[in-house]
Structures are given as C-alpha cells and as structure tokens.
Design a protein around this motif. Sequence first.
Motif, PDB file in Angstrom:
ATOM      1  N   ASN A 177      39.246  42.098  38.921  1.00 56.86           N
ATOM      2  CA  ASN A 177      39.998  42.547  40.061  1.00 56.86           C
ATOM      3  C   ASN A 177      39.955  43.648  40.254  1.00 56.86           C
ATOM      4  O   ASN A 177      38.891  44.924  39.980  1.00 56.86           O
TER       5      ASN A 177
ATOM      6  N   ALA B 217      39.102  39.124  43.496  1.00 56.22           N
ATOM      7  CA  ALA B 217      39.723  39.183  41.819  1.00 56.22           C
ATOM      8  C   ALA B 217      38.237  37.340  41.717  1.00 56.22           C
ATOM      9  O   ALA B 217      38.868  37.090  42.492  1.00 56.22           O
TER      10      ALA B 217
ATOM     11  N   CYS C 185      40.795  35.160  39.607  1.00 56.31           N
ATOM     12  CA  CYS C 185      41.138  34.662  38.631  1.00 56.31           C
ATOM     13  C   CYS C 185      41.669  33.064  40.040  1.00 56.31           C
ATOM     14  O   CYS C 185      41.143  33.121  40.853  1.00 56.31           O
TER      15      CYS C 185
ATOM     16  N   ASP D 197      44.708  31.776  41.206  1.00 55.58           N
ATOM     17  CA  ASP D 197      45.326  31.648  42.358  1.00 55.58           C
ATOM     18  C   ASP D 197      44.914  32.745  43.868  1.00 55.58           C
ATOM     19  O   ASP D 197      45.286  32.343  44.772  1.00 55.58           O
ATOM     20  N   HIS D 198      44.337  34.192  43.406  1.00 58.54           N
ATOM     21  CA  HIS D 198      44.240  34.931  44.127  1.00 58.54           C
ATOM     22  C   HIS D 198      46.428  35.393  45.087  1.00 58.54           C
ATOM     23  O   HIS D 198      45.473  36.146  45.873  1.00 58.54           O
ATOM     24  N   THR D 199      46.693  35.434  44.027  1.00 59.23           N
ATOM     25  CA  THR D 199      48.244  35.992  44.618  1.00 59.23           C
ATOM     26  C   THR D 199      47.790  37.379  44.941  1.00 59.23           C
ATOM     27  O   THR D 199      48.693  38.031  45.847  1.00 59.23           O
ATOM     28  N   CYS D 200      47.287  38.094  43.444  1.00 59.24           N
ATOM     29  CA  CYS D 200      47.158  39.725  44.029  1.00 59.24           C
ATOM     30  C   CYS D 200      46.296  39.239  44.966  1.00 59.24           C
ATOM     31  O   CYS D 200      46.623  40.792  46.100  1.00 59.24           O
TER      32      CYS D 200
ATOM     33  N   CYS E 205      49.011  40.141  39.081  1.00 60.95           N
ATOM     34  CA  CYS E 205      47.959  39.633  39.031  1.00 60.95           C
ATOM     35  C   CYS E 205      48.642  38.070  37.813  1.00 60.95           C
ATOM     36  O   CYS E 205      47.838  39.071  36.861  1.00 60.95           O
TER      37      CYS E 205
HETATM   38 ZN   LIG Z   1      44.964  37.822  40.677  1.00 63.85          ZN
END
Ligand SMILES: [Zn+2]
Length: 123
Positions: free
Chosen positions: A61, A75, A77, A79-82, A97
């Motif tokens: 990240n 990032a 990851c 889902d890229h929610t972060c 995340c």
């Molecule tokens: Zn994330």
Amino acid sequence: MKHRCDLLVILLPLLAAGLLFLLLRPSGAGQYVLVTVDGAEVGRYPLHEDRTVTIGEADYNILEIRDGSAAVTDANCGDHTCVRTGQIRRAGETIICLPHRLVVKIIGGGEGTVDAVSGGGIA
Ligand SMILES: [Zn+2]
C-alpha cells in the motif's frame, strides 16, 4: 523616499513571522498517522510532515501524507477500498485495507495517549 524602504524592511519580517505562526499551528499539529498490519504497529509518522511511504512488499500500500492529511494512493489489494477511502485528517479516522489487514489511523493531538475505544467503529 528612503523611509518607505525602511518601513518595508521592518514590515516584511513581521509579515513573514505572522505567516510562519499561522503555518506552524494548523489544526492537525501534533497528530500522527499510525500504521498497523495485523494489529501490529509498523509505522508512525507526523501528520504535518509530507512524505510517501510504501507499506509491505509483495502486498503493498502506498501511503501518502500531504498537507496534513493521509491517503492510500495506490495498492495491489483486490478491492481497492483503501484507495477509494480517500484522505483522512481528523483523529480517529481510519483507512482500512482488509485484504492486507492494514489499518491507517490518525491519532494524537496534545493528549499523547491513544484511546483504542474511541476508534469510531471499525466494523
Ligand atoms: Zn486495499
């Protein structure tokens, strides 16, 4: 017209000092960005110092601290929610995340203690 110049010489440092005074005491002063992975602290950075930090290696990240706010700008990851969370700047706000078990949290202020209960509902 030499007196005008003298006045400027006196006024400019005063103005600069005033500006510095304003710049040095933003609302976010004394706050920190706390980074934890899997519940363990991996970093703690002053919120008022601009920097970019890469957290993790294979699972990374990118944490960017700028102008008194923190954001995960990139990032890998799923889902890229972060990243979509955007910027946080107030104590208690978090970027989470889930795939990387990463939590970025604003802590601080003058009290110097971290109140884990006031985290603001990490669901
Ligand atoms: Zn994330």
